[in-house]
Design a protein around this motif. Sequence first.
Motif, PDB file in Angstrom:
ATOM      1  N   ASP A  43      48.215  51.326  33.494  1.00 12.59           N
ATOM      2  CA  ASP A  43      48.710  52.513  32.780  1.00 12.59           C
ATOM      3  C   ASP A  43      50.098  52.916  33.268  1.00 12.59           C
ATOM      4  OD1 ASP A  43      46.394  52.613  31.317  1.00 12.59           O
ATOM      5  OD2 ASP A  43      45.463  54.213  32.500  1.00 12.59           O
ATOM      6  N   THR A  44      50.324  52.810  34.571  1.00  9.62           N
ATOM      7  CA  THR A  44      51.633  53.161  35.133  1.00  9.62           C
ATOM      8  C   THR A  44      52.706  52.200  34.637  1.00  9.62           C
ATOM      9  OG1 THR A  44      50.636  54.103  37.132  1.00  9.62           O
ATOM     10  CG2 THR A  44      52.952  53.443  37.268  1.00  9.62           C
ATOM     11  N   ILE A  45      52.386  50.920  34.585  1.00 10.46           N
ATOM     12  CA  ILE A  45      53.352  49.926  34.108  1.00 10.46           C
ATOM     13  C   ILE A  45      53.684  50.172  32.643  1.00 10.46           C
ATOM     14  CG2 ILE A  45      53.713  47.470  33.652  1.00 10.46           C
ATOM     15  CD1 ILE A  45      51.884  46.960  36.142  1.00 10.46           C
ATOM     16  N   ARG A  46      52.650  50.433  31.836  1.00  3.27           N
ATOM     17  CA  ARG A  46      52.881  50.678  30.414  1.00  3.27           C
ATOM     18  C   ARG A  46      53.701  51.947  30.180  1.00  3.27           C
ATOM     19  NH1 ARG A  46      46.923  48.740  28.684  1.00  3.27           N
ATOM     20  NH2 ARG A  46      47.460  46.604  28.088  1.00  3.27           N
ATOM     21  N   SER A  47      53.485  52.950  30.996  1.00  7.87           N
ATOM     22  CA  SER A  47      54.225  54.204  30.820  1.00  7.87           C
ATOM     23  C   SER A  47      55.709  54.018  31.089  1.00  7.87           C
ATOM     24  CB  SER A  47      53.662  55.287  31.749  1.00  7.87           C
ATOM     25  OG  SER A  47      53.957  54.995  33.111  1.00  7.87           O
ATOM     26  N   ALA A  48      56.048  53.005  31.881  1.00  6.36           N
ATOM     27  CA  ALA A  48      57.460  52.735  32.166  1.00  6.36           C
ATOM     28  C   ALA A  48      58.207  52.277  30.925  1.00  6.36           C
ATOM     29  CB  ALA A  48      57.581  51.678  33.265  1.00  6.36           C
ATOM     30  N   TYR A  49      57.467  51.806  29.932  1.00  8.51           N
ATOM     31  CA  TYR A  49      58.070  51.346  28.685  1.00  8.51           C
ATOM     32  C   TYR A  49      57.913  52.348  27.553  1.00  8.51           C
ATOM     33  CZ  TYR A  49      59.639  46.662  29.858  1.00  8.51           C
ATOM     34  OH  TYR A  49      60.342  45.599  30.379  1.00  8.51           O
ATOM     35  N   GLY A  50      57.431  53.560  27.874  1.00 11.24           N
ATOM     36  CA  GLY A  50      57.360  54.618  26.880  1.00 11.24           C
ATOM     37  C   GLY A  50      56.546  54.253  25.653  1.00 11.24           C
ATOM     38  N   GLY A  51      55.460  53.533  25.855  1.00  4.71           N
ATOM     39  CA  GLY A  51      54.617  53.174  24.723  1.00  4.71           C
ATOM     40  C   GLY A  51      55.041  51.899  24.011  1.00  4.71           C
ATOM     41  N   LYS A  52      56.174  51.318  24.407  1.00  2.00           N
ATOM     42  CA  LYS A  52      56.610  50.064  23.790  1.00  2.00           C
ATOM     43  C   LYS A  52      55.780  48.901  24.327  1.00  2.00           C
ATOM     44  CE  LYS A  52      60.271  51.928  21.716  1.00  2.00           C
ATOM     45  NZ  LYS A  52      60.515  51.890  20.262  1.00  2.00           N
ATOM     46  N   ARG A  53      55.878  47.765  23.650  1.00  2.00           N
ATOM     47  CA  ARG A  53      55.194  46.570  24.130  1.00  2.00           C
ATOM     48  C   ARG A  53      55.763  46.165  25.489  1.00  2.00           C
ATOM     49  NH1 ARG A  53      55.816  41.178  24.419  1.00  2.00           N
ATOM     50  NH2 ARG A  53      57.945  41.324  23.634  1.00  2.00           N
ATOM     51  N   VAL A  54      54.881  46.004  26.458  1.00  2.00           N
ATOM     52  CA  VAL A  54      55.319  45.677  27.808  1.00  2.00           C
ATOM     53  C   VAL A  54      55.122  44.183  28.058  1.00  2.00           C
ATOM     54  CG1 VAL A  54      55.084  46.239  30.250  1.00  2.00           C
ATOM     55  CG2 VAL A  54      54.554  47.959  28.523  1.00  2.00           C
ATOM     56  N   PRO A  55      56.169  43.476  28.475  1.00  2.00           N
ATOM     57  CA  PRO A  55      56.062  42.029  28.667  1.00  2.00           C
ATOM     58  C   PRO A  55      55.438  41.658  30.012  1.00  2.00           C
ATOM     59  CG  PRO A  55      58.307  42.754  29.068  1.00  2.00           C
ATOM     60  CD  PRO A  55      57.536  43.969  28.662  1.00  2.00           C
ATOM     61  N   PHE A  56      54.106  41.682  30.057  1.00  2.00           N
ATOM     62  CA  PHE A  56      53.429  41.210  31.264  1.00  2.00           C
ATOM     63  C   PHE A  56      52.093  40.593  30.852  1.00  2.00           C
ATOM     64  CE2 PHE A  56      51.717  45.541  30.932  1.00  2.00           C
ATOM     65  CZ  PHE A  56      50.356  45.338  31.140  1.00  2.00           C
ATOM     66  N   GLY A  57      51.550  39.796  31.754  1.00  2.00           N
ATOM     67  CA  GLY A  57      50.241  39.210  31.537  1.00  2.00           C
ATOM     68  C   GLY A  57      49.365  39.478  32.745  1.00  2.00           C
ATOM     69  N   VAL A  58      48.074  39.441  32.546  1.00  2.00           N
ATOM     70  CA  VAL A  58      47.131  39.702  33.639  1.00  2.00           C
ATOM     71  C   VAL A  58      46.247  38.473  33.838  1.00  2.00           C
ATOM     72  CG1 VAL A  58      45.258  41.146  34.461  1.00  2.00           C
ATOM     73  CG2 VAL A  58      47.128  42.175  33.153  1.00  2.00           C
ATOM     74  N   HIS A  59      46.095  38.062  35.078  1.00  2.00           N
ATOM     75  CA  HIS A  59      45.267  36.919  35.417  1.00  2.00           C
ATOM     76  C   HIS A  59      44.236  37.357  36.454  1.00  2.00           C
ATOM     77  CE1 HIS A  59      48.196  34.041  33.585  1.00  2.00           C
ATOM     78  NE2 HIS A  59      49.039  35.014  33.907  1.00  2.00           N
ATOM     79  N   SER A  60      43.064  36.774  36.370  1.00  2.00           N
ATOM     80  CA  SER A  60      42.006  37.048  37.337  1.00  2.00           C
ATOM     81  C   SER A  60      41.524  35.720  37.910  1.00  2.00           C
ATOM     82  CB  SER A  60      40.854  37.805  36.672  1.00  2.00           C
ATOM     83  OG  SER A  60      39.797  38.011  37.581  1.00  2.00           O
ATOM     84  N   ILE A  61      41.406  35.673  39.221  1.00  2.00           N
ATOM     85  CA  ILE A  61      40.999  34.423  39.865  1.00  2.00           C
ATOM     86  C   ILE A  61      40.200  34.754  41.128  1.00  2.00           C
ATOM     87  CG2 ILE A  61      43.171  34.256  41.194  1.00  2.00           C
ATOM     88  CD1 ILE A  61      43.039  31.225  40.798  1.00  2.00           C
ATOM     89  N   THR A  62      39.192  33.969  41.419  1.00  2.00           N
ATOM     90  CA  THR A  62      38.364  34.173  42.605  1.00  2.00           C
ATOM     91  C   THR A  62      38.646  33.071  43.620  1.00  2.00           C
ATOM     92  OG1 THR A  62      36.587  35.176  41.294  1.00  2.00           O
ATOM     93  CG2 THR A  62      36.003  34.369  43.476  1.00  2.00           C
ATOM     94  N   THR A  63      38.864  33.479  44.876  1.00  2.00           N
ATOM     95  CA  THR A  63      39.097  32.514  45.955  1.00  2.00           C
ATOM     96  C   THR A  63      38.258  32.920  47.171  1.00  2.00           C
ATOM     97  OG1 THR A  63      40.923  33.631  47.110  1.00  2.00           O
ATOM     98  CG2 THR A  63      41.498  32.338  45.149  1.00  2.00           C
ATOM     99  N   GLY A  64      38.326  32.117  48.195  1.00  2.00           N
ATOM    100  CA  GLY A  64      37.584  32.402  49.414  1.00  2.00           C
ATOM    101  C   GLY A  64      38.346  33.249  50.411  1.00  2.00           C
ATOM    102  N   SER A  65      39.483  33.821  49.998  1.00  2.00           N
ATOM    103  CA  SER A  65      40.296  34.619  50.914  1.00  2.00           C
ATOM    104  C   SER A  65      41.059  35.670  50.121  1.00  2.00           C
ATOM    105  CB  SER A  65      41.281  33.724  51.675  1.00  2.00           C
ATOM    106  OG  SER A  65      42.252  34.492  52.355  1.00  2.00           O
ATOM    107  N   SER A  66      41.441  36.744  50.793  1.00  2.00           N
ATOM    108  CA  SER A  66      42.256  37.770  50.144  1.00  2.00           C
ATOM    109  C   SER A  66      43.745  37.440  50.204  1.00  2.00           C
ATOM    110  CB  SER A  66      42.024  39.132  50.815  1.00  2.00           C
ATOM    111  OG  SER A  66      42.477  39.108  52.162  1.00  2.00           O
ATOM    112  N   GLU A  67      44.110  36.367  50.889  1.00  2.00           N
ATOM    113  CA  GLU A  67      45.508  36.015  51.051  1.00  2.00           C
ATOM    114  C   GLU A  67      46.084  35.424  49.762  1.00  2.00           C
ATOM    115  OE1 GLU A  67      47.421  36.574  53.787  1.00  2.00           O
ATOM    116  OE2 GLU A  67      45.660  37.668  54.546  1.00  2.00           O
ATOM    117  N   TRP A  68      47.367  35.706  49.507  1.00  2.00           N
ATOM    118  CA  TRP A  68      48.034  35.176  48.314  1.00  2.00           C
ATOM    119  C   TRP A  68      48.066  33.644  48.330  1.00  2.00           C
ATOM    120  CZ3 TRP A  68      49.317  36.118  43.567  1.00  2.00           C
ATOM    121  CH2 TRP A  68      50.286  35.319  42.921  1.00  2.00           C
TER     122      TRP A  68
END
Length: 256
Positions: A43-68
């Motif tokens: 919601d915070t990211i979208r608000s930065a664009y004032g309701g316009k289409r925001v160019p980002f994508g979301v990915h979800s992935i599971t691993t055995g560690s919290s490290e990047w």
Amino acid sequence: MVGKGVTGVSRHYIVLSSSYSTGRRIALHLVDPEPGEYKGCIDTIRSAYGGKRVPFGVHSITTGSSEWGSVVDKDPYFNDVSVIGSLDEFVSLIRRDRYLKGSDVAEYILSKERCTYTRLETLTYLCYADYLCGKGQRLFEDRIYATSEGPTVDTVYAVYSDRCSPGSVTEDKELETPEYMPAKSRIMFSEDGPEKVRSIDGSLDRYRVLTTEALVGLVHGDDTPWAVTDGGKTGQYAVIEDRDIVGYHCNEEPSC
């Protein structure tokens, strides 16, 4: 954003975007977020664009560690991504790309046709004037000055003027052509990007049939924004105001 544990099973949420101002892919990295934390970030990211289409994508992935690093090990697609340390910094980077500079538009023009500095400067200004008059909004953020050479766009002058001889149409040399897709992507990534690309393309279709000398003649004519601005004919720098472009740009049209 780091998660709670270093080992075990971790669910990574990756908000992926591109920062054209820094030339890299960037990501906001959330690991096992608290309830509502992920939605709050989006919601915070979208608000930065004032309701316009925001160019980002979301990915979800599971691993055995919290490290990047565990994300990169599992999917090399994320190998060259720069993880941004905070939501505020991530938003700041994508907000920076909402707005264009004159040099961004000039690079796109140059990727579509061969131009000298004089031609590029004039076409960039005319694309701005067309968009302003047609849409009632600014195409880019630069100031445009009336100089003895004609309308001069801040960043176009800064980036390109030292590569040739401004003011001499006959001695001007063609500039190097940049790659088309990165130049177009920069425009598309900005606010109302597709509309801006369509407007620029329409302007180029209208003006490209004219020689550089003819283009210069258009913007140097009587009752043009350049002519009515103090400093144009005298050679002293003065800002060409948007209101004057709206009022007098019709006198720069090839059909006028």
